[in-house]
Write a protein that holds these residues in place. Structure first.
Motif, PDB file in Angstrom:
ATOM      1  N   ILE A 265       0.873  -1.177   0.000  1.00 33.19           N
ATOM      2  CA  ILE A 265       0.000   0.000   0.000  1.00 33.19           C
ATOM      3  C   ILE A 265       0.907   1.221   0.000  1.00 33.19           C
ATOM      4  O   ILE A 265       1.706   1.398   0.926  1.00 33.19           O
ATOM      5  CB  ILE A 265      -0.927   0.027   1.224  1.00 33.19           C
ATOM      6  N   PHE A 266       0.817   2.037  -1.037  1.00 34.21           N
ATOM      7  CA  PHE A 266       1.692   3.203  -1.094  1.00 34.21           C
ATOM      8  C   PHE A 266       0.964   4.404  -1.686  1.00 34.21           C
ATOM      9  O   PHE A 266      -0.177   4.300  -2.147  1.00 34.21           O
ATOM     10  CB  PHE A 266       2.977   2.901  -1.882  1.00 34.21           C
ATOM     11  N   ASN A 267       1.637   5.542  -1.644  1.00 25.27           N
ATOM     12  CA  ASN A 267       1.065   6.803  -2.114  1.00 25.27           C
ATOM     13  C   ASN A 267       1.899   7.366  -3.256  1.00 25.27           C
ATOM     14  O   ASN A 267       3.114   7.152  -3.321  1.00 25.27           O
ATOM     15  CB  ASN A 267       1.025   7.842  -0.976  1.00 25.27           C
ATOM     16  N   ASN A 268       1.226   8.100  -4.122  1.00 21.54           N
ATOM     17  CA  ASN A 268       1.899   8.825  -5.193  1.00 21.54           C
ATOM     18  C   ASN A 268       2.416  10.145  -4.608  1.00 21.54           C
ATOM     19  O   ASN A 268       1.637  11.025  -4.263  1.00 21.54           O
ATOM     20  CB  ASN A 268       0.921   9.089  -6.336  1.00 21.54           C
ATOM     21  N   VAL A 269       3.743  10.256  -4.471  1.00 19.02           N
ATOM     22  CA  VAL A 269       4.335  11.441  -3.844  1.00 19.02           C
ATOM     23  C   VAL A 269       5.091  12.278  -4.874  1.00 19.02           C
ATOM     24  O   VAL A 269       6.005  13.022  -4.529  1.00 19.02           O
ATOM     25  CB  VAL A 269       5.258  11.041  -2.677  1.00 19.02           C
ATOM     26  N   THR A 270       4.688  12.162  -6.138  1.00 11.08           N
ATOM     27  CA  THR A 270       5.375  12.904  -7.198  1.00 11.08           C
ATOM     28  C   THR A 270       5.302  14.408  -6.955  1.00 11.08           C
ATOM     29  O   THR A 270       6.312  15.116  -7.036  1.00 11.08           O
ATOM     30  CB  THR A 270       4.766  12.563  -8.566  1.00 11.08           C
ATOM     31  N   GLU A 271       4.090  14.912  -6.652  1.00 14.92           N
ATOM     32  CA  GLU A 271       3.931  16.343  -6.403  1.00 14.92           C
ATOM     33  C   GLU A 271       4.714  16.774  -5.164  1.00 14.92           C
ATOM     34  O   GLU A 271       5.287  17.872  -5.130  1.00 14.92           O
ATOM     35  CB  GLU A 271       2.449  16.676  -6.240  1.00 14.92           C
ATOM     36  N   LYS A 272       4.720  15.913  -4.161  1.00  9.97           N
ATOM     37  CA  LYS A 272       5.486  16.210  -2.943  1.00  9.97           C
ATOM     38  C   LYS A 272       6.970  16.344  -3.269  1.00  9.97           C
ATOM     39  O   LYS A 272       7.648  17.262  -2.777  1.00  9.97           O
ATOM     40  CB  LYS A 272       5.264  15.098  -1.921  1.00  9.97           C
ATOM     41  N   LYS A 273       7.485  15.446  -4.111  1.00  9.09           N
ATOM     42  CA  LYS A 273       8.899  15.512  -4.505  1.00  9.09           C
ATOM     43  C   LYS A 273       9.186  16.797  -5.268  1.00  9.09           C
ATOM     44  O   LYS A 273      10.232  17.437  -5.065  1.00  9.09           O
ATOM     45  CB  LYS A 273       9.253  14.295  -5.369  1.00  9.09           C
ATOM     46  N   LYS A 274       8.262  17.192  -6.147  1.00 10.64           N
ATOM     47  CA  LYS A 274       8.460  18.431  -6.903  1.00 10.64           C
ATOM     48  C   LYS A 274       8.487  19.632  -5.971  1.00 10.64           C
ATOM     49  O   LYS A 274       9.307  20.547  -6.132  1.00 10.64           O
ATOM     50  CB  LYS A 274       7.353  18.586  -7.938  1.00 10.64           C
ATOM     51  N   MET A 275       7.592  19.639  -4.984  1.00 14.82           N
ATOM     52  CA  MET A 275       7.565  20.740  -4.018  1.00 14.82           C
ATOM     53  C   MET A 275       8.854  20.781  -3.202  1.00 14.82           C
ATOM     54  O   MET A 275       9.384  21.859  -2.909  1.00 14.82           O
ATOM     55  CB  MET A 275       6.358  20.598  -3.102  1.00 14.82           C
ATOM     56  N   GLU A 276       9.357  19.588  -2.833  1.00 15.98           N
ATOM     57  CA  GLU A 276      10.608  19.533  -2.072  1.00 15.98           C
ATOM     58  C   GLU A 276      11.767  20.075  -2.908  1.00 15.98           C
ATOM     59  O   GLU A 276      12.650  20.778  -2.387  1.00 15.98           O
ATOM     60  CB  GLU A 276      10.892  18.096  -1.636  1.00 15.98           C
ATOM     61  N   GLU A 277      11.781  19.750  -4.208  1.00 21.58           N
ATOM     62  CA  GLU A 277      12.830  20.254  -5.082  1.00 21.58           C
ATOM     63  C   GLU A 277      12.743  21.772  -5.204  1.00 21.58           C
ATOM     64  O   GLU A 277      13.779  22.469  -5.188  1.00 21.58           O
ATOM     65  CB  GLU A 277      12.711  19.602  -6.460  1.00 21.58           C
ATOM     66  N   GLU A 278      11.513  22.290  -5.344  1.00 24.35           N
ATOM     67  CA  GLU A 278      11.344  23.739  -5.433  1.00 24.35           C
ATOM     68  C   GLU A 278      11.768  24.418  -4.133  1.00 24.35           C
ATOM     69  O   GLU A 278      12.390  25.483  -4.147  1.00 24.35           O
ATOM     70  CB  GLU A 278       9.884  24.068  -5.747  1.00 24.35           C
ATOM     71  N   LEU A 279      11.427  23.782  -3.012  1.00 18.36           N
ATOM     72  CA  LEU A 279      11.831  24.334  -1.717  1.00 18.36           C
ATOM     73  C   LEU A 279      13.344  24.343  -1.579  1.00 18.36           C
ATOM     74  O   LEU A 279      13.939  25.305  -1.065  1.00 18.36           O
ATOM     75  CB  LEU A 279      11.197  23.507  -0.583  1.00 18.36           C
ATOM     76  N   MET A 280      14.004  23.292  -2.073  1.00 12.32           N
ATOM     77  CA  MET A 280      15.461  23.226  -2.021  1.00 12.32           C
ATOM     78  C   MET A 280      16.084  24.338  -2.861  1.00 12.32           C
ATOM     79  O   MET A 280      17.046  25.004  -2.432  1.00 12.32           O
ATOM     80  CB  MET A 280      15.941  21.858  -2.532  1.00 12.32           C
ATOM     81  N   LYS A 281      15.499  24.567  -4.037  1.00  7.53           N
ATOM     82  CA  LYS A 281      16.004  25.647  -4.888  1.00  7.53           C
ATOM     83  C   LYS A 281      15.839  26.993  -4.202  1.00  7.53           C
ATOM     84  O   LYS A 281      16.726  27.848  -4.251  1.00  7.53           O
ATOM     85  CB  LYS A 281      15.267  25.639  -6.225  1.00  7.53           C
ATOM     86  N   THR A 282      14.672  27.182  -3.559  1.00  7.82           N
ATOM     87  CA  THR A 282      14.419  28.444  -2.855  1.00  7.82           C
ATOM     88  C   THR A 282      15.426  28.658  -1.743  1.00  7.82           C
ATOM     89  O   THR A 282      15.961  29.765  -1.571  1.00  7.82           O
ATOM     90  CB  THR A 282      12.993  28.442  -2.276  1.00  7.82           C
ATOM     91  N   ARG A 283      15.704  27.594  -1.008  1.00  8.46           N
ATOM     92  CA  ARG A 283      16.682  27.702   0.083  1.00  8.46           C
ATOM     93  C   ARG A 283      18.074  27.996  -0.457  1.00  8.46           C
ATOM     94  O   ARG A 283      18.855  28.752   0.150  1.00  8.46           O
ATOM     95  CB  ARG A 283      16.679  26.423   0.903  1.00  8.46           C
ATOM     96  N   GLN A 284      18.398  27.388  -1.598  1.00 10.03           N
ATOM     97  CA  GLN A 284      19.699  27.655  -2.197  1.00 10.03           C
ATOM     98  C   GLN A 284      19.808  29.120  -2.633  1.00 10.03           C
ATOM     99  O   GLN A 284      20.847  29.757  -2.457  1.00 10.03           O
ATOM    100  CB  GLN A 284      19.915  26.730  -3.395  1.00 10.03           C
ATOM    101  N   LEU A 285      18.698  29.638  -3.197  1.00 10.18           N
ATOM    102  CA  LEU A 285      18.686  31.040  -3.599  1.00 10.18           C
ATOM    103  C   LEU A 285      18.795  31.962  -2.389  1.00 10.18           C
ATOM    104  O   LEU A 285      19.459  33.007  -2.436  1.00 10.18           O
ATOM    105  CB  LEU A 285      17.407  31.351  -4.384  1.00 10.18           C
ATOM    106  N   GLU A 286      18.130  31.569  -1.295  1.00 13.62           N
ATOM    107  CA  GLU A 286      18.218  32.370  -0.071  1.00 13.62           C
ATOM    108  C   GLU A 286      19.665  32.408   0.439  1.00 13.62           C
ATOM    109  O   GLU A 286      20.168  33.461   0.847  1.00 13.62           O
ATOM    110  CB  GLU A 286      17.293  31.791   0.997  1.00 13.62           C
ATOM    111  N   SER A 287      20.318  31.249   0.398  1.00 12.57           N
ATOM    112  CA  SER A 287      21.717  31.198   0.841  1.00 12.57           C
ATOM    113  C   SER A 287      22.597  32.055  -0.063  1.00 12.57           C
ATOM    114  O   SER A 287      23.497  32.773   0.407  1.00 12.57           O
ATOM    115  CB  SER A 287      22.221  29.748   0.831  1.00 12.57           C
ATOM    116  N   LEU A 288      22.333  31.970  -1.372  1.00 15.52           N
ATOM    117  CA  LEU A 288      23.098  32.769  -2.311  1.00 15.52           C
ATOM    118  C   LEU A 288      22.854  34.258  -2.085  1.00 15.52           C
ATOM    119  O   LEU A 288      23.775  35.089  -2.186  1.00 15.52           O
ATOM    120  CB  LEU A 288      22.710  32.377  -3.743  1.00 15.52           C
TER     121      LEU A 288
END
Length: 376
Positions: A265-288
């Protein structure tokens, strides 16, 4: 005459011996009959013997106990009188076939007990013939009422669980040890784009993304080697080639120590992964941005010192002197550099860039000022 008398006495003696043997045989037959009847009456199966007209000749104790009829009751009844109404037509055909000498496989029917309960029985009947005519029919049955109720309850329960699984938003799959699917629910089919008819031809390995194959093979083997609940994460590909990220739990069913199937029994977390990637990019931009802000502050401090010294130098320089011209150029470049630091500070704070209207001629003039002056 003495010989005749002696012969008669011998014959009488022989008849007496034969009669004694017949009495003994008859007693043995009666004893065997009683023993056989005792055995039949002790059987847990329901046994009856009926005439070609369906009237009861014999019923054993288990038959009478289960159906509740006495021997006196049965004198007034026929076999068809106690068959449940919905089974009468089928049983009538079977009874006629038996009387015609046909062999009938095991059958299931419903009998009505004296108290009105429905007793479901399974068994086989056989007809005894003499001179080509049916003499009686013997039936041996087993009460399967409780078993049937349990089976019906299981079917109903299975139906409810199937409806629950089919309507679940989770992705549910049951996979054989060789990777082929035993079951997938509607959400699974909708997510990966396969129809129910295509599922039997698929293997779990047909869906695994190429860059996740090694990881998934290790996970699958771990699931098949332990009865413990296992966490899983993987990347599958849909029928259209879309990458689907999944997360969930799986457990393996074992029989006699061998894996039979894995249930996931599992869930489709594709959108969650995309959001995590976008959040990572945002954090990288904040650090920059923080880094750019620090550099801009330091650079601005240096430019302030440079501009101050240029102003002081201009105070002590003849405006007609070539040095004054170079100081002017240096001051202009430094002021433009200050504009760059302001842009970096704006970026570091997350603000929008400052925009203003200008002309192409001014841009060209600014870009070529130093070159033109330097070529004089």
């Amino acid at each position: 005459s003495d010989n005749v008398t002696e012969d008669l006495l011998l014959k009488i003696k022989d008849l007496e011996n034969k009669n004694n043997r017949l009495v003994t045989i008859n007693e043995e037959l009666n004893r065997d009959l009683r023993q056989h009847r005792l055995i039949i009456d002790s059987a847990s199966d329901l046994i009856h013997i009926v005439t070609p007209e369906g009237r009861f000749l014999y019923t054993n104790k288990a038959w009478r106990d289960n159906l509740g009829y006495t021997e006196q009751d049965l004198q007034q009844l026929t076999l068809m009188d106690i068959v449940e109404s919905k089974c009468k037509e089928k049983c009538a055909v079977i009874f006629q076939d038996l009387m015609a000498g046909k062999q009938i496989d095991r059958s299931v029917t419903s009998l009505m007990a004296k108290n009105g309960d429905c007793i479901i029985v399974e068994g086989r009947c056989a007809t005894h013939f003499a001179d080509g005519q049916p003499q009686f029919m013997t039936g041996i049955f087993r009460d399967i009422t409780a078993q049937t109720i349990v089976e019906l309850a299981l079917l109903e329960s299975e139906k409810k669980y199937t409806e629950l699984f089919e309507n679940s938003s989770n992705l549910i799959q049951i996979v054989q040890p060789d990777g082929h699917f035993l079951y997938v629910n509607r959400a699974w089919r909708d997510t990966f784009g396969y129809s129910a008819e295509e599922i039997p031809t698929l293997s779990i390995f047909d869906l695994i993304a190429a860059d996740c194959r090694e990881h998934c093979q290790r996970t699958f083997q771990r699931i098949l080697s332990s009865p413990e609940l296992q966490h899983l994460d993987a990347v599958f590909t849909s029928k259209t080639g879309e990458r689907i990220f999944i997360e969930g739990n799986a457990i393996c069913k074992f029989e006699d120590g061998k894996p039979i199937s894995s249930q996931c029994i599992f869930n489709n977390v594709t959108e969650k992964k995309k959001m995590e990637e976008e959040l990572m990019k945002t954090r990288q931009l904040e650090s920059l941005g923080v880094l750019a802000g620090g550099i801009a502050h330091d650079f601005n401090n240096l430019l302030t010192a440079i501009l101050g010294n240029i102003s002081m130098a201009k105070m002590y320089t003849d405006p007609e002197n070539i040095i004054a011209e170079y100081l002017e150029k240096t001051e202009t470049a430094s002021i433009r550099a200050q504009g760059l630091t302001k842009q970096l500070l704006t970026f570091s704070k997350g603000g929008a860039p400052i925009k203003k209207v200008t002309t192409i001629s001014e841009l060209i003039k600014d870009a070529t000022t130093f070159v033109l002056r330097g070529s004089k």
